[in-house]
Design a protein around this motif. Structure first.
Motif, PDB file in Angstrom:
ATOM      1  N   TYR A  13      40.158  26.413  62.218  1.00 15.64           N
ATOM      2  CA  TYR A  13      41.053  25.294  61.721  1.00 15.64           C
ATOM      3  C   TYR A  13      41.308  25.893  60.273  1.00 15.64           C
ATOM      4  O   TYR A  13      40.512  26.039  59.560  1.00 15.64           O
ATOM      5  CB  TYR A  13      40.522  23.929  61.505  1.00 15.64           C
ATOM      6  N   TYR A  15      43.158  24.629  56.352  1.00 19.67           N
ATOM      7  CA  TYR A  15      44.044  23.784  55.706  1.00 19.67           C
ATOM      8  C   TYR A  15      44.941  24.605  54.855  1.00 19.67           C
ATOM      9  O   TYR A  15      44.656  25.192  54.037  1.00 19.67           O
ATOM     10  CB  TYR A  15      43.225  22.822  54.753  1.00 19.67           C
ATOM     11  N   LEU A  55      42.613  15.885  63.896  1.00 20.53           N
ATOM     12  CA  LEU A  55      43.390  17.126  63.737  1.00 20.53           C
ATOM     13  C   LEU A  55      43.494  17.921  64.637  1.00 20.53           C
ATOM     14  O   LEU A  55      42.725  17.739  65.662  1.00 20.53           O
ATOM     15  CB  LEU A  55      42.183  17.804  62.599  1.00 20.53           C
ATOM     16  N   ILE A  56      44.233  18.777  64.704  1.00 16.70           N
ATOM     17  CA  ILE A  56      44.758  19.678  65.814  1.00 16.70           C
ATOM     18  C   ILE A  56      44.384  21.251  65.473  1.00 16.70           C
ATOM     19  O   ILE A  56      44.823  21.777  64.481  1.00 16.70           O
ATOM     20  CB  ILE A  56      46.415  19.579  66.141  1.00 16.70           C
TER      21      ILE A  56
ATOM     22  N   GLN B 257      48.739  14.660  61.599  1.00 16.59           N
ATOM     23  CA  GLN B 257      47.203  15.040  61.624  1.00 16.59           C
ATOM     24  C   GLN B 257      46.831  14.173  60.646  1.00 16.59           C
ATOM     25  O   GLN B 257      47.249  13.882  59.366  1.00 16.59           O
ATOM     26  CB  GLN B 257      46.972  16.567  61.193  1.00 16.59           C
ATOM     27  N   PHE B 258      45.412  13.590  60.810  1.00 18.18           N
ATOM     28  CA  PHE B 258      44.898  12.847  59.762  1.00 18.18           C
ATOM     29  C   PHE B 258      43.814  13.431  58.933  1.00 18.18           C
ATOM     30  O   PHE B 258      42.495  13.412  59.653  1.00 18.18           O
ATOM     31  CB  PHE B 258      44.435  11.173  60.439  1.00 18.18           C
TER      32      PHE B 258
END
Lengths: 302, 259
Positions: A13, A15, A55-56, B257-258
């Motif tokens: 993942y 950001y 979240l994906i 998305q959180f």
């Protein structure tokens, strides 16, 4: 039936451009308490949010209680969750918050009373949440996680903001839930001592990488590999020569005692015996345990 | 598992400022109109006028231009901020409730409160006319009939006219954690509507719809002396915008998305 309550494979993942989770693999066995350990910013909360579908992931797969992560309804019916702050409505009381959450989860009102008692919030249940301390909010949050009698609890820093007494109570509560009801518990923490007290399994995350996953005793081994013996004698100069002649690597601590590379208790007593056999008086010998940071460094070195 | 999401949403807003604003705002506004009529009613009501028409029109006129659209803007931001401020999204989304249900129930509660506030405003206005009829009989309320159907239809049209702007504000509120931004955008958009009011394309600008409904209904009633049963073009457009914005909003929000 899946043997693992949580199975994560090659999870990644980012950001923006920053990779926060890198090729993460996790296996949480059913019936276990699993502590997900790491310093702040290591990726614990991000991993938990990925598990919860908040979240994906960019890559990888997640299975919870045998269900694919996309099957949110099947998963959410079976898990209890506490993420970061407990997500309480401050203008309502603890009891009203619980009622709302119970209704969301299709749980009877009677269960709210049970849980409030269980988390020790009976007396303060009718006060507004905005008057609560962090610890009280955390208890209500835990209560909400327990409302629907989950098979799996996923808790992000559940003892955050609690005083030592509160930490002990929550710890005991989690152990009871695990022992008596067989609930699998996945909890994140940055406290090594906490993890060692409650867990069957421990995973350590550092900068998005899982640097260790194993049982408590396996972790102990790693810890001791980073440990040193702290030795003080009537003649530290002579002690140093003796140790060097016997293939130990001693170093002098500014406070006057010696630190010697040492793997475990057995080796520690070997060191003491060696010094005593050479007519030295040993005033002090103990295992000088590495702190979490040192241990992380050690794990990364491996 | 079938949760009654609306009842859950009602529990969340009880004891929050939303409830007080929704009750007190229409009450205070109706009370102000009442005071004006108490003090200067004889100057405001000409002999050939229906005093009910005069009283209620004045109530609507004074609120529908800025205050009511702004109320809808604030309502959206306040109700959604309950989740933003508490971190409640995380507990909502980890409960066994489909995301679509969450999305629609939030939109529904905003617009139910919006609708009830309008209904309350009409009720307060009517109650105050009753009070005026007793305290100031010379204003002539007793000699006229209150046509409730007429006013109910008028208010319903205004409600329909607010739906498009409300649904747009709903999207801003969902995505903007800071209510300052969503309310700021709404305020600017409402004021822009007033500036643009006389342009041809105003029928396509949702923030002007409540005023349009007020004006057109009144003009229509005055000219034809009957109530127009059909919706105006901008009211049909309001419903169409609502459907489109709500669907498009869901397309993006379902993948939000959180962090």
């Amino acid at each position: 039936m899946a043997e693992n309550a949580i199975h994560v494979g090659h999870l990644e993942y980012a950001y923006g451009r920053k990779n926060v989770i890198k090729d993460l693999n996790l296996k949480v066995k059913k019936g276990n308490i699993y502590s997900f350990l790491g310093p702040n910013g290591a990726g614990k909360s991000t991993t938990i949010k990925l598990l919860l579908g908040l979240l994906i992931p960019n890559k990888g797969n997640i299975h919870i209680l045998g269900f694919d992560a996309n099957d949110r309804m099947s998963i959410n019916r079976r898990i209890g969750v506490l993420v970061e702050s407990p997500g309480l409505y401050e203008h309502l009381s603890g009891y009203q918050n619980m009622e709302i959450q119970a209704q969301l989860r299709g749980v009877q009102k009677q269960r709210v009373d049970e849980v409030i008692e269980q988390v020790g919030m009976k007396d303060a249940a009718n006060a507004k949440v905005k008057t609560y301390s962090t610890g009280m909010k955390q208890r209500i949050g835990l209560g909400i996680a327990m409302l629907q009698k989950p098979e799996l609890l996923i808790l992000d820093e559940p003892t955050n903001g609690l005083d030592p007494q509160g930490i002990r109570e929550i710890r005991n509560l989690l152990i009871d839930l695990n022992k008596e009801l067989g609930i699998t518990i996945f909890l994140s923490t940055h406290l090594l001592s906490e993890a060692e007290k409650v867990s069957h399994q421990i995973g350590i995350i550092q900068r998005g990488n899982l640097v260790f996953e194993g049982s408590r005793s396996e972790l102990q081994k790693v810890r001791f590999s980073a440990a040193k013996a702290k030795v003080n004698t009537n003649d530290n100069q002579k002690a140093r020569e003796i140790l060097e002649n016997n293939n130990y690597i001693p170093e002098e601590h500014p406070e006057g005692f010696l630190l010697v590379e040492c793997e475990d208790q057995k080796q520690l007593s070997g060191i003491s015996r060696l010094l005593l056999d050479n007519d030295l008086d040993v005033y002090h010998s103990s295992l000088y345990e590495a702190d979490l940071e040192e241990m992380f460094l050690n794990l990364i070195k491996e | 598992m079938r949760q009654n999401m609306i009842s859950i949403e009602v529990k969340k807003i009880r004891r929050s400022p939303v409830i007080w604003i929704s009750i007190l705002m229409p009450l205070i506004l109706a009370a102000i109109i009442f005071l004006i009529f108490m003090l200067q009613g004889d100057r405001l009501i000409k002999p050939d006028m229906n005093p009910y028409e005069r009283f209620i029109s004045m109530g609507v006129n004074s609120t529908v231009i800025v205050l009511f659209p702004l109320f809808v803007v604030i309502l959206n931001s306040l109700i959604i901020s309950i989740e933003h401020d508490s971190g409640g999204w995380k507990s909502l989304l980890t409960a066994p409730v489909p995301r679509l249900k969450i999305y629609l129930s939030k939109w529904s509660i905003v617009n139910i409160v919006n609708f009830l506030t309008l209904v309350l405003f009409l009720i307060f206005l009517i109650l105050f006319t009753g009070l005026l009829a007793i305290i100031k009989p010379d204003l002539g309320f007793a000699g006229h009939k209150l046509d409730l159907g007429y006013y109910a239809w008028w208010f319903l049209k205004i409600f329909i006219a607010t739906l498009a702007l409300s649904t747009l504000q709903y999207q801003f509120s969902l995505w903007m954690k800071n209510t300052f931004y969503s309310i700021g955008i709404g305020l600017l958009a409402v004021i822009a509507g007033l500036i643009l009011m006389n342009l041809d394309f105003i029928d396509y600008y949702p923030y002007a719809y409540p005023v349009l409904s007020y004006k057109m209904f009144l003009e229509n009633a005055l000219n034809s002396n009957s109530i127009d049963q059909a919706l105006f073009l901008h009211e049909y457009l309001s419903l169409a915008y609502t459907a489109v914005i709500l669907s498009a909003g869901w397309f993006f929000w379902r993948k939000k998305q959180f962090k």
